[in-house]
Design a protein around this motif. Structure first.
Motif, mmCIF file in Angstrom:
data_model
loop_
_atom_site.group_PDB
_atom_site.id
_atom_site.type_symbol
_atom_site.label_atom_id
_atom_site.label_comp_id
_atom_site.label_asym_id
_atom_site.label_seq_id
_atom_site.Cartn_x
_atom_site.Cartn_y
_atom_site.Cartn_z
ATOM 1 N N TRP A 117 0.764 -1.241 0.064
ATOM 2 C CA TRP A 117 0.053 -0.154 -0.034
ATOM 3 C C TRP A 117 0.949 1.163 0.057
ATOM 4 C CZ3 TRP A 117 0.935 2.896 4.389
ATOM 5 C CH2 TRP A 117 1.473 2.337 5.428
ATOM 6 N N GLU A 118 2.154 1.072 0.229
ATOM 7 C CA GLU A 118 3.108 2.361 0.245
ATOM 8 C C GLU A 118 3.727 2.543 -1.041
ATOM 9 O OE1 GLU A 118 5.462 2.943 4.143
ATOM 10 O OE2 GLU A 118 5.676 0.927 3.524
ATOM 11 N N GLY A 119 3.831 1.454 -1.739
ATOM 12 C CA GLY A 119 4.277 1.681 -3.316
ATOM 13 C C GLY A 119 3.823 2.764 -4.338
ATOM 14 N N ASN A 120 4.662 3.213 -4.937
ATOM 15 C CA ASN A 120 4.324 4.274 -5.988
ATOM 16 C C ASN A 120 3.576 3.854 -7.107
ATOM 17 O OD1 ASN A 120 4.210 6.634 -7.243
ATOM 18 N ND2 ASN A 120 6.175 6.751 -7.658
ATOM 19 N N THR A 121 2.398 3.996 -7.115
ATOM 20 C CA THR A 121 1.388 3.463 -8.183
ATOM 21 C C THR A 121 1.212 4.484 -9.159
ATOM 22 O OG1 THR A 121 -0.680 4.285 -6.890
ATOM 23 C CG2 THR A 121 0.153 1.886 -6.927
ATOM 24 N N VAL A 122 1.496 4.380 -10.340
ATOM 25 C CA VAL A 122 1.429 5.473 -11.484
ATOM 26 C C VAL A 122 -0.004 5.205 -12.182
ATOM 27 C CG1 VAL A 122 2.616 6.213 -13.702
ATOM 28 C CG2 VAL A 122 3.841 5.353 -11.667
ATOM 29 N N THR A 123 -0.529 6.130 -12.401
ATOM 30 C CA THR A 123 -1.931 6.226 -13.116
ATOM 31 C C THR A 123 -1.611 7.101 -14.670
ATOM 32 O OG1 THR A 123 -2.906 6.290 -10.946
ATOM 33 C CG2 THR A 123 -4.428 6.645 -12.967
ATOM 34 N N CYS A 124 -2.055 6.509 -15.530
ATOM 35 C CA CYS A 124 -2.196 6.782 -16.758
ATOM 36 C C CYS A 124 -3.213 8.191 -16.722
ATOM 37 C CB CYS A 124 -2.321 6.137 -17.979
ATOM 38 S SG CYS A 124 -2.301 6.555 -19.458
ATOM 39 N N ALA A 125 -2.703 9.336 -17.330
ATOM 40 C CA ALA A 125 -3.668 10.509 -17.643
ATOM 41 C C ALA A 125 -4.347 10.316 -18.837
ATOM 42 C CB ALA A 125 -2.703 11.752 -17.791
ATOM 43 N N LEU A 126 -3.946 9.332 -19.890
ATOM 44 C CA LEU A 126 -4.681 9.349 -20.964
ATOM 45 C C LEU A 126 -6.115 7.974 -20.771
ATOM 46 C CD1 LEU A 126 -1.975 9.082 -23.709
ATOM 47 C CD2 LEU A 126 -3.624 11.151 -23.177
ATOM 48 N N CYS A 127 -5.640 7.109 -20.179
ATOM 49 C CA CYS A 127 -6.635 6.263 -20.137
ATOM 50 C C CYS A 127 -7.168 5.970 -18.830
ATOM 51 C CB CYS A 127 -6.417 4.793 -20.854
ATOM 52 S SG CYS A 127 -4.954 4.085 -19.902
ATOM 53 N N GLY A 128 -6.534 6.430 -17.628
ATOM 54 C CA GLY A 128 -6.955 6.265 -16.623
ATOM 55 C C GLY A 128 -6.555 5.108 -15.992
ATOM 56 N N ARG A 129 -5.797 3.982 -16.355
ATOM 57 C CA ARG A 129 -5.398 2.705 -15.765
ATOM 58 C C ARG A 129 -4.332 2.889 -14.814
ATOM 59 N NH1 ARG A 129 -6.791 -1.734 -20.605
ATOM 60 N NH2 ARG A 129 -9.034 -1.051 -20.746
ATOM 61 N N LYS A 130 -3.934 2.002 -13.900
ATOM 62 C CA LYS A 130 -2.831 2.196 -13.138
ATOM 63 C C LYS A 130 -1.944 1.115 -13.734
ATOM 64 C CE LYS A 130 -5.107 3.334 -8.996
ATOM 65 N NZ LYS A 130 -5.293 3.177 -7.588
ATOM 66 N N GLY A 131 -0.607 1.472 -13.335
ATOM 67 C CA GLY A 131 0.629 0.788 -13.953
ATOM 68 C C GLY A 131 1.455 1.192 -14.945
ATOM 69 N N HIS A 132 1.081 2.165 -15.611
ATOM 70 C CA HIS A 132 1.934 2.755 -16.546
ATOM 71 C C HIS A 132 1.617 4.357 -16.679
ATOM 72 C CE1 HIS A 132 -1.982 1.974 -18.615
ATOM 73 N NE2 HIS A 132 -1.671 3.076 -19.180
ATOM 74 N N ASN A 133 2.309 5.240 -17.341
ATOM 75 C CA ASN A 133 1.993 6.611 -17.871
ATOM 76 C C ASN A 133 1.664 6.750 -19.003
ATOM 77 O OD1 ASN A 133 4.423 6.567 -18.911
ATOM 78 N ND2 ASN A 133 5.349 7.514 -17.425
ATOM 79 N N ARG A 134 1.278 8.419 -19.578
ATOM 80 C CA ARG A 134 0.736 8.597 -20.910
ATOM 81 C C ARG A 134 1.863 8.059 -21.646
ATOM 82 N NH1 ARG A 134 -0.651 14.661 -20.757
ATOM 83 N NH2 ARG A 134 -1.087 14.034 -22.620
ATOM 84 N N ARG A 135 3.161 8.281 -21.508
ATOM 85 C CA ARG A 135 4.201 7.955 -22.253
ATOM 86 C C ARG A 135 4.063 6.522 -22.813
ATOM 87 N NH1 ARG A 135 10.345 9.297 -21.028
ATOM 88 N NH2 ARG A 135 9.054 11.149 -20.088
ATOM 89 N N THR A 136 3.778 5.648 -22.155
ATOM 90 C CA THR A 136 3.934 4.421 -22.205
ATOM 91 C C THR A 136 2.580 3.662 -22.325
ATOM 92 O OG1 THR A 136 4.030 3.691 -20.156
ATOM 93 C CG2 THR A 136 6.212 4.021 -20.968
ATOM 94 N N CYS A 137 1.566 4.430 -22.719
ATOM 95 C CA CYS A 137 0.324 3.967 -22.517
ATOM 96 C C CYS A 137 0.077 3.269 -24.154
ATOM 97 C CB CYS A 137 -0.804 5.192 -22.595
ATOM 98 S SG CYS A 137 -2.558 4.663 -22.457
ATOM 99 N N ARG A 138 -0.593 2.076 -24.163
ATOM 100 C CA ARG A 138 -0.833 1.368 -25.194
ATOM 101 C C ARG A 138 -2.309 1.404 -25.609
ATOM 102 N NH1 ARG A 138 2.867 -3.888 -24.617
ATOM 103 N NH2 ARG A 138 4.960 -3.000 -24.531
ATOM 104 N N ASN A 139 -3.246 1.739 -24.386
ATOM 105 C CA ASN A 139 -4.509 1.955 -24.664
ATOM 106 C C ASN A 139 -5.301 3.328 -25.229
ATOM 107 O OD1 ASN A 139 -4.806 -0.529 -23.789
ATOM 108 N ND2 ASN A 139 -4.604 0.136 -21.355
ATOM 109 N N ILE A 140 -4.358 3.909 -26.204
ATOM 110 C CA ILE A 140 -4.804 5.310 -26.463
ATOM 111 C C ILE A 140 -6.201 5.368 -26.998
ATOM 112 C CG2 ILE A 140 -4.187 7.370 -27.909
ATOM 113 C CD1 ILE A 140 -1.193 6.195 -27.933
#
Length: 144
Positions: A117-140
């Motif tokens: 629960w302390e880990g740094n969870t990244v949320t994508c700004a494009l698709c809203g899913r967790k685990g990646h950011n907008r630069r590495t998003c495949r769900n555009i």
């Protein structure tokens, strides 16, 4: 140093930009060096010298020659040769081993682990899913 007497035992010592209060009868100085060493600090020595007092009166008794001689008054007997030692059987029968394990070379690792629960969870700004950011998003999302 400038010494300004306030009372018989309370003095203000000005040393450049700093001001120190010296209380000789309490052996208390604002620089607190006397409390550590039991020897008057330079500010106290300025007061002692100005009023022609005995500086040894304000030192701890432990620095006197009498205490030094009392330290070595009791004879200290050296240990005899190891071959003449009489070691009891229950002591000599015990085997003392070095500690188990090795210290690894390099910098020691952190002792505290990061909880899930302390880990740094990244949320994508494009698709809203967790685990990646907008630069590495495949769900555009597709634009209409």
């Amino acid at each position: 140093m400038t010494v300004l007497p306030s009372t018989e035992f309370l003095h203000l010592v000005i040393d450049g930009q700093t001001r120190n209060v010296v209380r000789l009868h309490e052996r208390n100085y604002t620089c607190r060096r006397f409390q550590l060493d039991d020897i008057p600090c330079p500010h106290a020595m300025a007061v002692i010298q100005k009023f022609h007092m005995d500086p040894y009166k304000y030192c701890s008794d432990y620095y006197s020659i009498d205490y030094l001689l009392k330290t070595y008054e009791i004879p200290v007997n050296p240990l005899p040769d190891e071959t003449t030692w009489q070691i009891p059987e229950h002591v000599s029968s015990q085997v003392v081993l070095p500690p188990k394990g090795k210290i690894k070379p390099g910098r020691p690792k952190k002792k505290r682990g990061i909880r899930d629960w302390e880990g740094n969870t990244v949320t994508c700004a494009l698709c809203g899913r967790k685990g990646h950011n907008r630069r590495t998003c495949r769900n555009i999302p597709k634009r209409d």
